[in-house]
Design a protein around this motif. Structure first.
Motif, PDB file in Angstrom:
ATOM      1  N   GLY A 152     -17.148   0.634  -0.493  1.00 41.49           N
ATOM      2  CA  GLY A 152     -18.191  -0.297  -0.914  1.00 41.49           C
ATOM      3  C   GLY A 152     -17.832  -1.737  -0.641  1.00 41.49           C
ATOM      4  N   ILE A 153     -18.132  -2.599  -1.602  1.00 37.38           N
ATOM      5  CA  ILE A 153     -17.920  -4.042  -1.467  1.00 37.38           C
ATOM      6  C   ILE A 153     -17.071  -4.501  -2.644  1.00 37.38           C
ATOM      7  CG2 ILE A 153     -19.069  -6.294  -1.331  1.00 37.38           C
ATOM      8  CD1 ILE A 153     -21.644  -4.859  -0.606  1.00 37.38           C
ATOM      9  N   ASP A 154     -16.076  -5.351  -2.376  1.00 37.90           N
ATOM     10  CA  ASP A 154     -15.278  -5.860  -3.492  1.00 37.90           C
ATOM     11  C   ASP A 154     -15.838  -7.194  -3.985  1.00 37.90           C
ATOM     12  OD1 ASP A 154     -14.397  -7.827  -1.790  1.00 37.90           O
ATOM     13  OD2 ASP A 154     -12.301  -7.226  -1.797  1.00 37.90           O
ATOM     14  N   ALA A 155     -15.183  -7.764  -4.986  1.00 35.92           N
ATOM     15  CA  ALA A 155     -15.717  -8.968  -5.628  1.00 35.92           C
ATOM     16  C   ALA A 155     -15.789 -10.159  -4.673  1.00 35.92           C
ATOM     17  CB  ALA A 155     -14.867  -9.320  -6.844  1.00 35.92           C
ATOM     18  N   ASP A 156     -14.958 -10.146  -3.633  1.00 38.79           N
ATOM     19  CA  ASP A 156     -15.014 -11.225  -2.635  1.00 38.79           C
ATOM     20  C   ASP A 156     -16.003 -10.911  -1.520  1.00 38.79           C
ATOM     21  OD1 ASP A 156     -13.037 -12.717  -3.948  1.00 38.79           O
ATOM     22  OD2 ASP A 156     -11.471 -11.457  -3.080  1.00 38.79           O
ATOM     23  N   GLU A 157     -16.722  -9.815  -1.695  1.00 33.78           N
ATOM     24  CA  GLU A 157     -17.740  -9.350  -0.747  1.00 33.78           C
ATOM     25  C   GLU A 157     -17.145  -8.916   0.588  1.00 33.78           C
ATOM     26  OE1 GLU A 157     -20.834 -12.374  -0.748  1.00 33.78           O
ATOM     27  OE2 GLU A 157     -21.792 -11.368  -2.440  1.00 33.78           O
ATOM     28  N   PHE A 158     -15.951  -8.318   0.529  1.00 37.20           N
ATOM     29  CA  PHE A 158     -15.337  -7.714   1.705  1.00 37.20           C
ATOM     30  C   PHE A 158     -15.495  -6.194   1.634  1.00 37.20           C
ATOM     31  CE2 PHE A 158     -12.432 -11.566   1.614  1.00 37.20           C
ATOM     32  CZ  PHE A 158     -13.097 -12.199   2.661  1.00 37.20           C
ATOM     33  N   ALA A 159     -15.618  -5.577   2.822  1.00 32.00           N
ATOM     34  CA  ALA A 159     -15.694  -4.116   2.893  1.00 32.00           C
ATOM     35  C   ALA A 159     -14.365  -3.534   2.409  1.00 32.00           C
ATOM     36  CB  ALA A 159     -15.973  -3.686   4.330  1.00 32.00           C
ATOM     37  N   SER A 160     -14.424  -2.677   1.406  1.00 35.14           N
ATOM     38  CA  SER A 160     -13.188  -2.198   0.773  1.00 35.14           C
ATOM     39  C   SER A 160     -13.254  -0.718   0.446  1.00 35.14           C
ATOM     40  CB  SER A 160     -12.928  -2.971  -0.528  1.00 35.14           C
ATOM     41  OG  SER A 160     -12.888  -4.346  -0.280  1.00 35.14           O
ATOM     42  N   LEU A 161     -12.058  -0.127   0.341  1.00 34.40           N
ATOM     43  CA  LEU A 161     -11.926   1.275  -0.066  1.00 34.40           C
ATOM     44  C   LEU A 161     -11.033   1.337  -1.293  1.00 34.40           C
ATOM     45  CD1 LEU A 161     -11.027   2.894   3.391  1.00 34.40           C
ATOM     46  CD2 LEU A 161     -13.224   3.106   2.214  1.00 34.40           C
ATOM     47  N   VAL A 162     -11.343   2.267  -2.171  1.00 33.22           N
ATOM     48  CA  VAL A 162     -10.456   2.519  -3.307  1.00 33.22           C
ATOM     49  C   VAL A 162     -10.091   3.996  -3.281  1.00 33.22           C
ATOM     50  CG1 VAL A 162     -10.141   2.343  -5.797  1.00 33.22           C
ATOM     51  CG2 VAL A 162     -11.646   0.733  -4.635  1.00 33.22           C
ATOM     52  N   PHE A 163      -8.788   4.266  -3.272  1.00 35.17           N
ATOM     53  CA  PHE A 163      -8.281   5.636  -3.250  1.00 35.17           C
ATOM     54  C   PHE A 163      -7.856   6.037  -4.659  1.00 35.17           C
ATOM     55  CE2 PHE A 163      -7.835   6.336   1.341  1.00 35.17           C
ATOM     56  CZ  PHE A 163      -7.967   5.035   1.814  1.00 35.17           C
ATOM     57  N   LYS A 180     -14.465 -10.354   7.238  1.00 35.45           N
ATOM     58  CA  LYS A 180     -15.842 -10.825   7.267  1.00 35.45           C
ATOM     59  C   LYS A 180     -16.557 -10.159   6.115  1.00 35.45           C
ATOM     60  CE  LYS A 180     -17.030  -9.781  11.622  1.00 35.45           C
ATOM     61  NZ  LYS A 180     -17.809  -9.827  12.871  1.00 35.45           N
ATOM     62  N   ARG A 181     -17.449 -10.875   5.483  1.00 36.91           N
ATOM     63  CA  ARG A 181     -18.184 -10.303   4.348  1.00 36.91           C
ATOM     64  C   ARG A 181     -18.971  -9.074   4.820  1.00 36.91           C
ATOM     65  NH1 ARG A 181     -21.940 -14.599   2.724  1.00 36.91           N
ATOM     66  NH2 ARG A 181     -22.266 -13.592   0.707  1.00 36.91           N
ATOM     67  N   GLY A 182     -18.914  -8.025   4.058  1.00 36.97           N
ATOM     68  CA  GLY A 182     -19.596  -6.806   4.468  1.00 36.97           C
ATOM     69  C   GLY A 182     -19.324  -5.662   3.524  1.00 36.97           C
ATOM     70  N   ALA A 183     -19.676  -4.457   3.972  1.00 37.75           N
ATOM     71  CA  ALA A 183     -19.573  -3.273   3.118  1.00 37.75           C
ATOM     72  C   ALA A 183     -19.112  -2.074   3.928  1.00 37.75           C
ATOM     73  CB  ALA A 183     -20.939  -2.958   2.514  1.00 37.75           C
ATOM     74  N   VAL A 184     -18.483  -1.114   3.243  1.00 33.61           N
ATOM     75  CA  VAL A 184     -18.227   0.187   3.867  1.00 33.61           C
ATOM     76  C   VAL A 184     -19.552   0.940   3.836  1.00 33.61           C
ATOM     77  CG1 VAL A 184     -17.072   2.406   3.568  1.00 33.61           C
ATOM     78  CG2 VAL A 184     -15.797   0.281   3.216  1.00 33.61           C
ATOM     79  N   THR A 185     -20.051   1.357   4.995  1.00 30.51           N
ATOM     80  CA  THR A 185     -21.352   2.035   5.032  1.00 30.51           C
ATOM     81  C   THR A 185     -21.244   3.518   5.383  1.00 30.51           C
ATOM     82  OG1 THR A 185     -21.627   1.022   7.224  1.00 30.51           O
ATOM     83  CG2 THR A 185     -22.837   0.021   5.404  1.00 30.51           C
ATOM     84  N   SER A 186     -20.100   3.981   5.896  1.00 38.11           N
ATOM     85  CA  SER A 186     -19.901   5.419   6.126  1.00 38.11           C
ATOM     86  C   SER A 186     -18.417   5.751   6.063  1.00 38.11           C
ATOM     87  CB  SER A 186     -20.415   5.841   7.510  1.00 38.11           C
ATOM     88  OG  SER A 186     -21.810   6.002   7.505  1.00 38.11           O
ATOM     89  N   MET A 187     -18.122   6.936   5.550  1.00 42.68           N
ATOM     90  CA  MET A 187     -16.752   7.454   5.594  1.00 42.68           C
ATOM     91  C   MET A 187     -16.832   8.844   6.216  1.00 42.68           C
ATOM     92  SD  MET A 187     -14.989   6.175   2.065  1.00 42.68           S
ATOM     93  CE  MET A 187     -16.132   6.912   0.932  1.00 42.68           C
ATOM     94  N   ILE A 188     -15.930   9.113   7.164  1.00 45.21           N
ATOM     95  CA  ILE A 188     -16.049  10.325   7.976  1.00 45.21           C
ATOM     96  C   ILE A 188     -14.697  11.025   8.070  1.00 45.21           C
ATOM     97  CG2 ILE A 188     -16.651  11.198  10.287  1.00 45.21           C
ATOM     98  CD1 ILE A 188     -18.107   8.401  10.673  1.00 45.21           C
ATOM     99  N   PHE A 189     -14.702  12.344   7.948  1.00 46.20           N
ATOM    100  CA  PHE A 189     -13.513  13.141   8.235  1.00 46.20           C
ATOM    101  C   PHE A 189     -13.759  13.895   9.533  1.00 46.20           C
ATOM    102  CE2 PHE A 189      -9.584  13.936   6.284  1.00 46.20           C
ATOM    103  CZ  PHE A 189      -9.610  13.224   5.099  1.00 46.20           C
TER     104      PHE A 189
END
Lengths: 362, 319
Positions: A152-163, A180-189
């Motif tokens: 998703g997006i973290d508080a600084d509006e960077f695309a982030s992952l949490v494991f 760059k400000r953004g979001a995680v939009t897909s996760m793929i295996f």
């Protein structure tokens, strides 16, 4: 009048040449208000439709109960309900599982806080609930052999992952490269490899290969922004993105190298923000909306359009969230969402809608 | 005759003179003593200031229909109702005395004016108790206290809890002014609704209206609906509970949405940098629903907490 006849003729020609089919509305039910919904794809053709089910208690509406039922069920058959500790406000991020395990739901509850609740396998109770403070918005959840990953997006509006580990006890957060400000939009295996697509506020997007502990191994910039993607069984990837007002689908090999690119349509009037892509074994399907209507494209593995299906008769507009939930099952595409008819009542109600596209319903 | 009287006259003169001296001496001594005593008194006051005279506190546990009735009772019984609530002393301005007539229901009880983080169910229970304790609640006419005095345009009503500033202060007769901050959806929720595509604009008062091509301008603003909702929370009546206020808010917001033509569209730039078009009425209804759901959810910073705070802050049970 002449213009109308010409439009009709052109429309008829398009119908004949592109195998245009109509989408079939299978089921709809009236909800008293917009209710958060979501899709849990457990793999092996097992998927659940998740949604809050408002009840009236003490003269106040209580929407803390979340129901689970097979994505392809009708009415409320097989529905199971679990009471969440807090009322969810926004749609649940999509859950994708690599193997059978307890699913987690992520939702925005009290005062805008994000909570994670782990649901037991029989969908009767919440096993554990924790707060998710590392992100301000979650788009997708992936369960792995090691635990869960939330993008998703973290508080600084960077695309982030949490494991998280399997017990939601340990967590690690990583911010993806290209600050760059953004979001995680897909996760793929894909073949035991982990890929992430990030979309950024400057209309660019990137595909990254990471280790399961979050180390970035490789990054490729995609040709557009607002991107989503999936893995195709042993055939690499399919990604979809926008370039200005045009929507594209692109095939990549297993090393993220482009094989072909195809323009789907120019964005017209009300359209989905990002489409869903499905692996149809012999090709790809794209589900979204354009010109205020639900649309499904089926494309073969070489980029040729096989079918185009448009909902021209239900009267439903595009979901307010701008996206649908969809899965591919046995060659059919099952599509759910919440939408209002354009000229429907303005009493706050909304309809849960369910379409099936079978690819040959011409 | 004259000589015979002469010694007597002399004696009288001496006696008068002596009396005069004694009188002067006594007065001088008295003056000195007065000055000394006054100095001693001043010294005592400087060391141990005496409290100002206080009227006797009325010890009756009773509620009055209005301030005039209370004043009559105080005058007749030569006492005043101070900051006591039953047997307890109210020690700070964050608390107030609430309680129904003991001959009716409940008894006086000190309650917090500030909200607490309670669940929805607990908040509903609070309201059920409160309305029994305070069956004849009236608008508070008490002088501004530390909390209410903070109602100034451009400042937060409750700095510890509120995200948004007061937009309007509305007169309400002799009672406390209504304090209006519009659609006070917490900032964190507004941001998340915007990221989810439900709020087209990060404008708490006008999530679907102005600011982009095809906009409807201020006509889609929820401000008036939210201002009425603010006043509703601050209106003291057991017949107007939180659900009544919240449902009226939804009704007012939906009326705003209904004023938008069904096919009207709004185009805006989303958080991924693309121009997106939506049906304005559809988005308006969803935004209204989400704001209403947020209140129902009884978030600590949203629904019932705010209702409880405003009712205890603006209403008085004992006049």
């Amino acid at each position: 009048m002449i213009r109308k006849i010409a439009t009709l003729l052109i429309f008829s020609v398009v119908l004949c040449t592109n195998s245009m089919a109509e989408l079939t509305l299978i089921d709809s039910s009236r909800e008293i208000r917009d209710t958060p919904q979501g899709l849990a794809n457990m793999g092996k053709d097992l998927a659940y439709w998740m949604r809050t089910t408002p009840t009236k208690e003490n003269s106040s509406i209580d929407s803390r109960s979340i129901s689970f039922q097979s994505f392809s069920s009708r009415g409320s058959s097989g529905q199971k309900k679990v009471m969440l500790p807090s009322m969810p406000l926004i749609n649940f991020p999509a859950f994708k599982s690599q193997q059978a395990k307890d699913l987690i739901v992520v939702y925005i509850g009290q005062g805008g806080k994000i909570h994670i609740s782990k649901i037991n396998s029989s969908f009767t109770s919440v096993l554990k609930t924790i707060d998710l403070t590392a992100l301000i918005f979650a788009n997708e959840i992936l369960s792995t052999t090691k635990g869960y990953v939330i993008g998703g997006i973290d508080a600084d509006e960077f695309a982030s992952l949490v494991f998280f580990d399997n017990n939601l006890a340990k967590k690690t957060k990583i911010v993806l490269p290209n600050k760059k400000r953004g979001a995680v939009t897909s996760m793929i295996f894909y073949q035991d490899r982990f890929f992430v697509i990030t979309s950024h506020f400057d209309a660019t997007s990137y595909m990254h290969e990471l280790s399961l502990s979050g180390d970035v191994r490789n990054t490729t910039q995609l040709s557009g922004g607002g991107a989503t993607g999936i893995a195709l069984a042993n055939r690499g990837f399919a990604v979809s993105y926008r370039v200005d007002r045009e929507v594209f689908i692109e095939r990549l090999d297993g090393n993220m190298k482009s094989l072909w690119t195809k323009k789907l349509h120019g964005v017209s009037s009300v359209a989905t923000q990002m489409g869903n892509i499905h692996d149809m074994t012999s090709g790809i399907a794209w589900v979204g909306a354009n010109n205020g209507k639900l649309i499904v494209y089926r494309i073969d593995d070489k980029g040729n359009t096989l079918h185009t299906a448009i909902d021209v008769s239900s009267g439903y507009g595009v979901p307010p969230s701008g996206s649908y939930m969809s899965i591919a099952l046995g060659g059919n595409i099952h599509i759910r969402g919440e939408a209002r008819k354009i000229d429907g009542p303005v009493d706050g109600s909304i309809d849960s809608i369910y379409f099936i596209e079978s690819g040959d319903n011409r | 005759m004259g000589k015979a009287f002469a010694p007597f006259a002399l004696d009288m003169t001496i006696m008068k003179t002596a009396f005069l001296y004694r009188s002067i001496a006594r007065k001088l001594l008295g003056g000195i003593l007065f000055i000394l005593l006054a100095q001693i008194n001043t010294a005592v006051y400087a060391q141990f200031p005496l409290p100002p005279a206080q009227p006797r506190l009325c010890d009756a546990k009773v509620c009055f229909a209005n301030p005039a009735a209370r004043a009559d009772y105080e005058r007749e019984n030569k006492c005043v109702f101070g900051n006591k609530c039953g047997d307890e002393l109210i020690t700070d301005s964050t608390r107030q005395c609430c309680g129904g007539d003991p001959n009716k229901e409940g008894k006086q009880k000190i309650q917090d004016k500030f909200q607490t983080t309670e669940s929805d169910i607990l908040a509903i229970r609070w309201w059920n108790i409160y309305k029994k304790q305070c069956p004849n609640m009236t608008q508070n006419t008490a002088p501004p206290d530390a909390l209410w005095a903070q109602c100034h345009i451009g400042e937060k009503h409750n700095p510890a809890k509120d995200d948004w500033n007061v937009a309007e202060v509305v007169k309400n007769g002799s009672a406390r002014d209504y304090c209006v901050d519009g659609c006070s959806t917490p900032r964190g929720i507004v941001n998340k609704l915007f990221l989810s595509g439900i709020f087209l604009f990060e404008d708490k008062d006008d999530p679907t209206g102005k600011g982009a091509t095809g906009n409807r301008g201020v006509s889609t603003s929820f401000y008036n609906a939210c201002a009425a909702h603010d006043r509703c929370y601050q209106t003291c009546s057991i017949g107007v509970d939180q659900n009544a206020c919240d449902d009226k808010l939804l009704e007012d917001m939906l009326r705003v949405c209904e004023s938008v033509a069904p096919m009207h569209t709004t185009t805006y730039i989303n958080n991924l940098g693309f121009s997106v078009t939506v049906f304005t009425r559809n988005s308006c209804i969803t935004a209204a629903n989400k704001m209403h759901t947020g209140l129902d959810a009884a978030f600590g910073a949203g629904g019932s907490g705010a209702f409880r705070t405003r009712r205890t802050q603006y209403c008085q049970c004992c006049s």
